[in-house]
Design an enzyme around this catalytic site. Sequence first.
Site, mmCIF file in Angstrom:
data_model
loop_
_atom_site.group_PDB
_atom_site.id
_atom_site.type_symbol
_atom_site.label_atom_id
_atom_site.label_comp_id
_atom_site.label_asym_id
_atom_site.label_seq_id
_atom_site.Cartn_x
_atom_site.Cartn_y
_atom_site.Cartn_z
ATOM 1 C CB ALA A 33 23.160 -30.571 66.471
ATOM 2 N N GLY A 35 22.970 -34.361 62.166
ATOM 3 C CA GLY A 35 22.438 -34.807 60.957
ATOM 4 C C GLY A 35 23.611 -33.946 59.829
ATOM 5 C CE LYS A 174 16.008 -27.688 48.370
ATOM 6 N NZ LYS A 174 16.814 -29.188 48.318
ATOM 7 C CG HIS A 266 19.077 -25.207 44.843
ATOM 8 N ND1 HIS A 266 18.720 -24.427 45.889
ATOM 9 C CD2 HIS A 266 19.400 -26.124 45.154
ATOM 10 C CE1 HIS A 266 18.871 -25.472 47.049
ATOM 11 N NE2 HIS A 266 19.244 -26.443 46.689
HETATM 12 N N1 LIG Z 1 22.258 -32.517 54.390
HETATM 13 C C1 LIG Z 1 22.006 -32.061 52.784
HETATM 14 O O1 LIG Z 1 22.905 -31.428 51.869
HETATM 15 C C2 LIG Z 1 20.917 -30.982 52.486
HETATM 16 C C3 LIG Z 1 19.932 -30.921 53.524
HETATM 17 N N2 LIG Z 1 18.571 -29.636 53.361
HETATM 18 C C4 LIG Z 1 18.185 -29.801 54.064
HETATM 19 O O2 LIG Z 1 18.390 -29.812 55.789
HETATM 20 C C5 LIG Z 1 17.364 -30.250 56.379
HETATM 21 C C6 LIG Z 1 18.797 -31.823 57.804
HETATM 22 O O3 LIG Z 1 19.089 -32.358 56.640
HETATM 23 P P1 LIG Z 1 19.866 -33.985 56.921
HETATM 24 O O4 LIG Z 1 20.972 -32.670 57.570
HETATM 25 O O5 LIG Z 1 20.395 -33.894 55.774
HETATM 26 O O6 LIG Z 1 18.965 -34.129 57.733
HETATM 27 P P2 LIG Z 1 19.639 -35.849 58.310
HETATM 28 O O7 LIG Z 1 18.848 -36.689 57.979
HETATM 29 O O8 LIG Z 1 20.969 -36.063 57.977
HETATM 30 O O9 LIG Z 1 19.157 -35.338 59.901
HETATM 31 C C7 LIG Z 1 18.760 -34.763 60.721
HETATM 32 C C8 LIG Z 1 19.128 -34.646 61.972
HETATM 33 O O10 LIG Z 1 17.162 -34.677 62.936
HETATM 34 C C9 LIG Z 1 17.520 -35.006 64.271
HETATM 35 N N3 LIG Z 1 15.891 -35.926 64.540
HETATM 36 C C10 LIG Z 1 15.241 -36.834 63.227
HETATM 37 N N4 LIG Z 1 13.844 -36.759 63.916
HETATM 38 C C11 LIG Z 1 13.949 -36.447 65.195
HETATM 39 C C12 LIG Z 1 13.289 -36.450 66.378
HETATM 40 N N5 LIG Z 1 11.838 -36.818 66.129
HETATM 41 N N6 LIG Z 1 13.254 -35.640 67.185
HETATM 42 C C13 LIG Z 1 15.132 -35.120 67.756
HETATM 43 N N7 LIG Z 1 15.877 -34.974 66.777
HETATM 44 C C14 LIG Z 1 15.162 -36.029 64.951
HETATM 45 C C15 LIG Z 1 18.488 -36.429 64.049
HETATM 46 O O11 LIG Z 1 18.807 -36.706 64.982
HETATM 47 P P3 LIG Z 1 18.939 -38.098 65.271
HETATM 48 O O12 LIG Z 1 20.314 -38.424 64.710
HETATM 49 O O13 LIG Z 1 19.900 -38.250 66.794
HETATM 50 O O14 LIG Z 1 17.768 -38.882 64.957
HETATM 51 C C16 LIG Z 1 19.125 -35.412 63.199
HETATM 52 O O15 LIG Z 1 20.146 -34.195 63.567
HETATM 53 C C17 LIG Z 1 16.070 -31.128 55.932
HETATM 54 O O16 LIG Z 1 15.154 -30.161 55.808
HETATM 55 C C18 LIG Z 1 17.332 -31.010 54.209
HETATM 56 O O17 LIG Z 1 16.183 -31.074 53.163
HETATM 57 C C19 LIG Z 1 18.877 -28.579 52.178
HETATM 58 C C20 LIG Z 1 20.000 -28.689 51.604
HETATM 59 C C21 LIG Z 1 21.211 -30.166 51.744
HETATM 60 O O1 LIG Z 2 19.631 -28.033 48.443
HETATM 61 C C1 LIG Z 2 20.000 -29.076 46.954
HETATM 62 O O2 LIG Z 2 21.380 -29.063 46.598
HETATM 63 C C2 LIG Z 2 21.937 -29.901 46.255
HETATM 64 C C3 LIG Z 2 23.069 -28.920 46.078
HETATM 65 O O3 LIG Z 2 23.420 -28.381 45.828
HETATM 66 P P1 LIG Z 2 24.762 -27.834 45.155
HETATM 67 O O4 LIG Z 2 25.480 -26.687 46.364
HETATM 68 O O5 LIG Z 2 25.392 -29.176 45.770
HETATM 69 O O6 LIG Z 2 25.167 -27.390 43.871
HETATM 70 C C4 LIG Z 2 21.168 -31.557 46.003
HETATM 71 O O7 LIG Z 2 22.909 -32.694 45.643
HETATM 72 C C5 LIG Z 2 20.486 -31.811 46.609
HETATM 73 O O8 LIG Z 2 19.908 -32.728 46.603
HETATM 74 C C6 LIG Z 2 20.096 -30.865 47.366
HETATM 75 O O9 LIG Z 2 18.715 -31.336 48.239
#
Ligand SMILES: NC(=O)C1=CN([C@@H]2O[C@H](COP(=O)(O)OP(=O)(O)OC[C@H]3O[C@@H](n4cnc5c(N)ncnc54)[C@H](OP(=O)(O)O)[C@@H]3O)[C@@H](O)[C@H]2O)C=CC1
Ligand SMILES: O=C1O[C@H](COP(=O)(O)O)[C@@H](O)[C@H](O)[C@H]1O
Length: 515
Positions: A33, A35, A174, A266
Amino acid sequence: MATTQVNVSPAALERSQHLDRRPDPCVVVIFGASGDLTKRKLLPALYHLEQSGFLPEDFAVLGVARRDLSATFADDMKDGIVKGGGVETNDPNLDPFMERVQYFAMNFDDEGGYAGLKKKLEDMDAQFNTKGNRLFYLSVAPEYFSDIVGFLGKHGMNKPGAGEKHWVRTVIEKPFGHDLESARALSDEVNKVFDESQIFRIDHYLGKETVQNILVFRFANGIFEPVWNRNYIDHVEITAAESIGIEGRGPFYEQAGALRDVVQNHVMEVLSFIAMEAPSGFDADAVRTEKVKVWRSIKPIHPADTVRGQYGPGLVDGKAVVGYRQEDRVHPRSQTETYAALRVEIDNWRWAGVPIYIRAGKRMAKRVTEITIQFKQPPLMLFKDGEGKGGEGIKPNVISMRIQPDEGIALRFAAKVPGPNMSMSSVNMNFSYADAFGASSANGYERLLLDAMLGDGTLFAHRDGVEATWALMTPILQAWAKDPVKDFPNYAAGTWGPVMADAMLKADGRKWRKL
Ligand SMILES: NC(=O)C1=CN([C@@H]2O[C@H](COP(=O)(O)OP(=O)(O)OC[C@H]3O[C@@H](n4cnc5c(N)ncnc54)[C@H](OP(=O)(O)O)[C@@H]3O)[C@@H](O)[C@H]2O)C=CC1
Ligand SMILES: O=C1O[C@H](COP(=O)(O)O)[C@@H](O)[C@H](O)[C@H]1O
């Protein structure tokens, strides 16, 4: 350039917004949450759903992550909704929405936290009348997927409470696996705890209106389907170009690369919508069956039909940017590809002999995701006065489907230039989503979150599909791993990728469409 007139009745728009799609009372539990994804996409999506009246009255969100953020979580999420959801800072509905959002700190890999989580959810059921229904959303790094699911099972949180309408579902982000073997192993782990009908493997491209519209365009119109085959189509291009780089995600991207990050998921999803046969209905099983048939009909992709690229320093939108190897936490001699191009053939009656060219990359000349369907030229050119000498220069018909930005569809055709000669020119007939329906703030996650709460898996990836796409990608990844690229970086940031990708099409007598 001609533009289409689109008349959408306000009643039709209103109806589409409020079809009877209201989920049961539930708690959405977001692991990860704090993240990036939760803040930028998930909370804004939930807020929009709530504001549009799609969420049940008895509804709550529980954010779960490692750090103790109870003091700052609400403000941080509000900031995310404002910035990621295009909402005013002083929107009076923000605070009432946030009263339903709570936070729970725990370590995902520490079993001790799960009993506390269970108790917290029971308390929320009592407070919000959410009846034990849960949507567990795993917005976490993939290495935690198995642990979280396993511990949820161990603590009995995978089973719905008593009562026929009760449910527990899990959305898994993913990447689902790293290759075929790991995707299978992950599905095996998850299937020990959740039945397939409870699992929603998310690919946010399937939530995009323009991706869903591929199916409407093909199967709700009579005029396109008869020509949608090898008799009329010369080739297909799918471009997923991004101008952004890796946005500080060095450790993730080093393990992923363009093929795993966007092509396996995608792009393959988009390809399946372009190529599939009409499903027997618009439901999860029927759509999945047709998608999987497409992926299984793709001929094994020979490494010679692939191109890898990695960006070096360059100019993007007039600003100097570093090369991939200079990005934070990237190996200075990294072999990770930030660009991939493939030549794919689908070995079935509809598509045999029609090449499908795919390219996806970071730090390219501009952000554009587009599908180009290029048709064959007429057998005989009657009119000699075209754009080039003797009429040969007239461009073939193209249907281009712009997934993003400037979402829309265009048809290119030849038209007579006014005047005394039979001179021709290529013109475009354009349909723009924004002009027809107004700008949309939906980010794809809205639709998918709602579908998951409703238990509708039509727009989600399924086990067999994920395995079919990994089966196509894994041999390429294996071949690439054995054959390091000597000339990385091989394209400058802000360009259209390596010249080898142009050469791949040139060898077929074609070139990428200028986007
Ligand atoms: N960001 C994006 O645009 C996209 C992301 N994704 C996917 O979504 C998922 C999340 O991505 P994203 O939000 O970028 O990741 P982040 O690295 O920003 O966030 C990770 C989260 O996991 C928590 N976390 C990590 N380790 C632990 C642990 N051991 N125990 C509890 N909490 C933990 C972190 O909490 P804390 O801060 O407290 O460490 C944080 O809330 C991934 O699978 C990514 O591939 C897919 C498409 C696009
Ligand atoms: O899943 C992912 O998608 C984004 C691209 O998504 P979009 O909606 O902005 O086109 C990509 O940037 C990222 O690397 C990948 O993990």
